[in-house]
Design an enzyme around this catalytic site. Structure first.
Site, PDB file in Angstrom:
ATOM      1  N   CYS A  72       0.850  -1.194   0.000  1.00  0.00           N
ATOM      2  CA  CYS A  72       0.000   0.000   0.000  1.00  0.00           C
ATOM      3  C   CYS A  72       0.884   1.243   0.000  1.00  0.00           C
ATOM      4  O   CYS A  72       1.772   1.381   0.851  1.00  0.00           O
ATOM      5  CB  CYS A  72      -0.911  -0.008   1.218  1.00  0.00           C
ATOM      6  SG  CYS A  72      -1.883   1.497   1.382  1.00  0.00           S
ATOM      7  N   CYS A  94      -0.820   6.179   6.940  1.00  0.00           N
ATOM      8  CA  CYS A  94      -2.164   5.882   7.444  1.00  0.00           C
ATOM      9  C   CYS A  94      -2.117   5.267   8.838  1.00  0.00           C
ATOM     10  O   CYS A  94      -2.781   5.735   9.757  1.00  0.00           O
ATOM     11  CB  CYS A  94      -2.881   4.952   6.468  1.00  0.00           C
ATOM     12  SG  CYS A  94      -4.393   4.224   7.103  1.00  0.00           S
ATOM     13  N   CYS A 137      -3.071  -0.339   8.876  1.00  0.00           N
ATOM     14  CA  CYS A 137      -2.624  -1.734   8.703  1.00  0.00           C
ATOM     15  C   CYS A 137      -1.245  -1.891   9.332  1.00  0.00           C
ATOM     16  O   CYS A 137      -0.223  -1.747   8.665  1.00  0.00           O
ATOM     17  CB  CYS A 137      -2.585  -2.100   7.220  1.00  0.00           C
ATOM     18  SG  CYS A 137      -4.198  -2.156   6.441  1.00  0.00           S
ATOM     19  N   CYS A 148      -8.336   1.116  -0.946  1.00  0.00           N
ATOM     20  CA  CYS A 148      -7.636   0.499   0.183  1.00  0.00           C
ATOM     21  C   CYS A 148      -7.755  -1.011   0.056  1.00  0.00           C
ATOM     22  O   CYS A 148      -8.811  -1.529  -0.300  1.00  0.00           O
ATOM     23  CB  CYS A 148      -8.271   0.981   1.490  1.00  0.00           C
ATOM     24  SG  CYS A 148      -7.731   0.075   2.956  1.00  0.00           S
ATOM     25  N   GLN A 180     -20.949  -6.767  12.249  1.00  0.00           N
ATOM     26  CA  GLN A 180     -19.562  -7.199  12.094  1.00  0.00           C
ATOM     27  C   GLN A 180     -19.003  -6.775  10.737  1.00  0.00           C
ATOM     28  O   GLN A 180     -19.651  -6.921   9.704  1.00  0.00           O
ATOM     29  CB  GLN A 180     -19.457  -8.714  12.259  1.00  0.00           C
ATOM     30  CG  GLN A 180     -19.668  -9.189  13.679  1.00  0.00           C
ATOM     31  CD  GLN A 180     -18.463  -8.987  14.580  1.00  0.00           C
ATOM     32  OE1 GLN A 180     -17.464  -8.400  14.186  1.00  0.00           O
ATOM     33  NE2 GLN A 180     -18.560  -9.464  15.811  1.00  0.00           N
ATOM     34  N   TYR A 185     -24.453  -8.075  25.330  1.00  0.00           N
ATOM     35  CA  TYR A 185     -23.831  -7.158  24.353  1.00  0.00           C
ATOM     36  C   TYR A 185     -24.283  -7.566  22.942  1.00  0.00           C
ATOM     37  O   TYR A 185     -23.482  -7.702  22.023  1.00  0.00           O
ATOM     38  CB  TYR A 185     -22.300  -7.213  24.411  1.00  0.00           C
ATOM     39  CG  TYR A 185     -21.675  -7.123  25.786  1.00  0.00           C
ATOM     40  CD1 TYR A 185     -21.393  -5.887  26.368  1.00  0.00           C
ATOM     41  CD2 TYR A 185     -21.304  -8.269  26.487  1.00  0.00           C
ATOM     42  CE1 TYR A 185     -20.790  -5.806  27.620  1.00  0.00           C
ATOM     43  CE2 TYR A 185     -20.702  -8.192  27.739  1.00  0.00           C
ATOM     44  CZ  TYR A 185     -20.442  -6.958  28.296  1.00  0.00           C
ATOM     45  OH  TYR A 185     -19.842  -6.883  29.527  1.00  0.00           O
ATOM     46  N   GLU A 196     -28.869  -5.359  25.145  1.00  0.00           N
ATOM     47  CA  GLU A 196     -27.993  -4.421  24.447  1.00  0.00           C
ATOM     48  C   GLU A 196     -28.302  -3.007  24.925  1.00  0.00           C
ATOM     49  O   GLU A 196     -29.465  -2.643  25.122  1.00  0.00           O
ATOM     50  CB  GLU A 196     -28.205  -4.530  22.930  1.00  0.00           C
ATOM     51  CG  GLU A 196     -27.615  -3.424  22.080  1.00  0.00           C
ATOM     52  CD  GLU A 196     -26.110  -3.299  22.208  1.00  0.00           C
ATOM     53  OE1 GLU A 196     -25.626  -2.151  22.258  1.00  0.00           O
ATOM     54  OE2 GLU A 196     -25.424  -4.333  22.261  1.00  0.00           O
ATOM     55  N   ASP A 230     -20.100 -11.036  24.212  1.00  0.00           N
ATOM     56  CA  ASP A 230     -19.326 -10.453  23.115  1.00  0.00           C
ATOM     57  C   ASP A 230     -19.084  -8.979  23.434  1.00  0.00           C
ATOM     58  O   ASP A 230     -19.654  -8.091  22.799  1.00  0.00           O
ATOM     59  CB  ASP A 230     -20.103 -10.624  21.801  1.00  0.00           C
ATOM     60  CG  ASP A 230     -19.305 -10.204  20.577  1.00  0.00           C
ATOM     61  OD1 ASP A 230     -18.127  -9.812  20.741  1.00  0.00           O
ATOM     62  OD2 ASP A 230     -19.852 -10.246  19.461  1.00  0.00           O
ATOM     63  N   CYS A 280     -12.731  -9.542  21.159  1.00  0.00           N
ATOM     64  CA  CYS A 280     -12.019  -8.818  20.096  1.00  0.00           C
ATOM     65  C   CYS A 280     -10.735  -8.196  20.622  1.00  0.00           C
ATOM     66  O   CYS A 280     -10.129  -7.345  19.969  1.00  0.00           O
ATOM     67  CB  CYS A 280     -12.923  -7.747  19.475  1.00  0.00           C
ATOM     68  SG  CYS A 280     -13.602  -6.573  20.658  1.00  0.00           S
TER      69      CYS A 280
END
Length: 392
Positions: free
Chosen positions: A13, A19, A22, A96, A220, A249, A271, A319, A346
């Site tokens: 890239c 940026c 990544c 991108c 997601q 969640y 939620e 989650d 995550c």
């Protein structure tokens, strides 16, 4: 550019260093997976053996949600792109390697249209101007696209002609929404929005279930790997058809709806986000599910209330956001003592912290740890962990 795991060009890239989005692009994809596997093992090995991370066959253009900020430089040129990591400096980007190709093309097209429609970009310092951001969401299974124009003012000259022009160029755009955000804030979306075209939402299909996606609802970002992640979570839950499942969640109800359709007896979702709960209710209706219901509220407070009741869930899906769960939630979970807990994480750092609390204060045994690469070329790692009571 090659689409194989082995042959991704290093640093391919042109704005990789500017940026900062990544962080791992200096590694081949095979090296990235190895790096992530080692990180998970380092953080979680004290709780059990981590299975081999599940990567993507084609780790490009996986992001179904793309945001772009807009500004005009001192030479009068309009720039669109992303904020450089940790700054408010916009790095100009036309395409991108992680973003949806159609979304990128729509953003470039809107940028080119601004001058012909005499529309300005928003100046944060002077707090005047029109276009601040664009948000594009695409349903990968349905090919339905939502375009959200985030503006600093509610006044939108020639809006009907603008909408006609962009939808003619991109017929897959099924709805256009104007979101108004006149405040000095780091938040992209404001509180007020107007539907300019279509229904104000799009739909997608995930794990055989239909989902409504609105501008503010969480969905997601990598649907290909989300199916991998959710299928693992359902597999680990080992549902037999009679279990009561609590989905905390729950967002727009994705994992709970998948569970309700694929084995759960009854599902309860909770939620905090009101918009997400509205979408969750609609999603349950769209899938003709009678065995799921949703509550709007704080997950920790809801868990405290349920822990006091005599009837308790058999399985809890959790989650949480990157910050993980708080002690209120975890202590209520332990008090509730469901047979099975499936933790979808995550952030392996906060996962390790939460598992340490559960391990110290309960009799749960970790059965499986499955890392999944949801965000190739970035440092983010998802994991699914299944725990069961030792007396089971």
């Amino acid at each position: 550019m090659s689409n194989t795991k082995e042959n991704i060009k290093r640093g391919s890239c042109p704005v990789y260093k500017k940026c900062g989005g990544c962080q791992l692009q200096n590694l081949t994809y095979t090296e990235q997976l190895s790096f992530k596997q080692k990180k998970v093992e380092k953080l979680l090995s004290k709780f059990g053996k981590a299975d081999k991370i599940i990567g993507m066959n084609t780790p490009y253009h996986y992001r179904n949600k793309v945001q772009a900020a807009f500004r005009t430089d001192k030479n009068g040129k309009i720039i669109s792109g992303v904020y450089q990591s940790g700054t408010h400096h916009i790095v100009g980007i036309d395409e991108c390697m992680t973003e949806d190709v159609t979304a990128d093309k729509i953003i470039v097209a809107v940028r080119k249209m601004l001058k012909s429609f005499k529309l300005t970009t928003y100046d944060e310092d002077k707090q005047r101007g029109f276009l601040r951001h664009i948000l594009v969401k695409r349903g990968f299974a349905t090919n339905e696209v939502m375009l959200v124009l985030v503006t600093g003012t509610s006044v939108f000259p020639s809006k009907n002609n603008f909408v006609k022009a962009i939808t003619k160029q991109f017929p897959e755009i099924k709805t256009v929404v104007q979101n108004i955000n006149p405040y000095r804030t780091n938040l992209v979306l404001g509180d007020v929005q107007k539907v300019l075209y279509g229904k104000g939402y799009i739909e997608d299909i995930l794990c055989g279930c239909k989902f409504r996606i609105s501008p503010k609802s969480f969905y997601q970002i990598n649907p290909v790997q989300t199916e991998v992640l959710y299928n693992k979570a359902i597999e680990f839950a080992n549902l037999k058809g009679k279990e009561t499942v609590l989905d905390t969640y729950c967002g727009i109800g994705t994992i709970g709806i998948v569970a309700a359709k694929h084995g759960a007896g009854e599902v309860i979702g909770v939620e905090l986000n009101k918009d997400a709960v509205k979408d969750a209710v609609q999603n349950a209706r769209a899938n003709n599910l009678k065995n799921i219901r949703f509550y709007q509220g704080d997950a920790g407070e809801f868990m405290e209330a349920v822990a006091e009741e005599s009837e308790k869930p058999d399985v809890v899906f959790m989650d949480p956001p990157r910050a993980g769960s708080d002690e209120k939630f975890l202590s209520s979970l332990i008090k509730m003592s469901p047979k099975t807990v499936v933790y979808i994480s995550c952030n392996p750092e906060t996962l390790a912290r939460d598992l340490a609390y559960i391990d110290k204060n309960s009799t749960y045994k970790i059965q499986k740890i499955q890392p999944v690469d949801m965000f190739p070329h970035t440092a983010h790692i998802e994991c699914v962990v299944v725990m069961s009571r030792k007396d089971e």
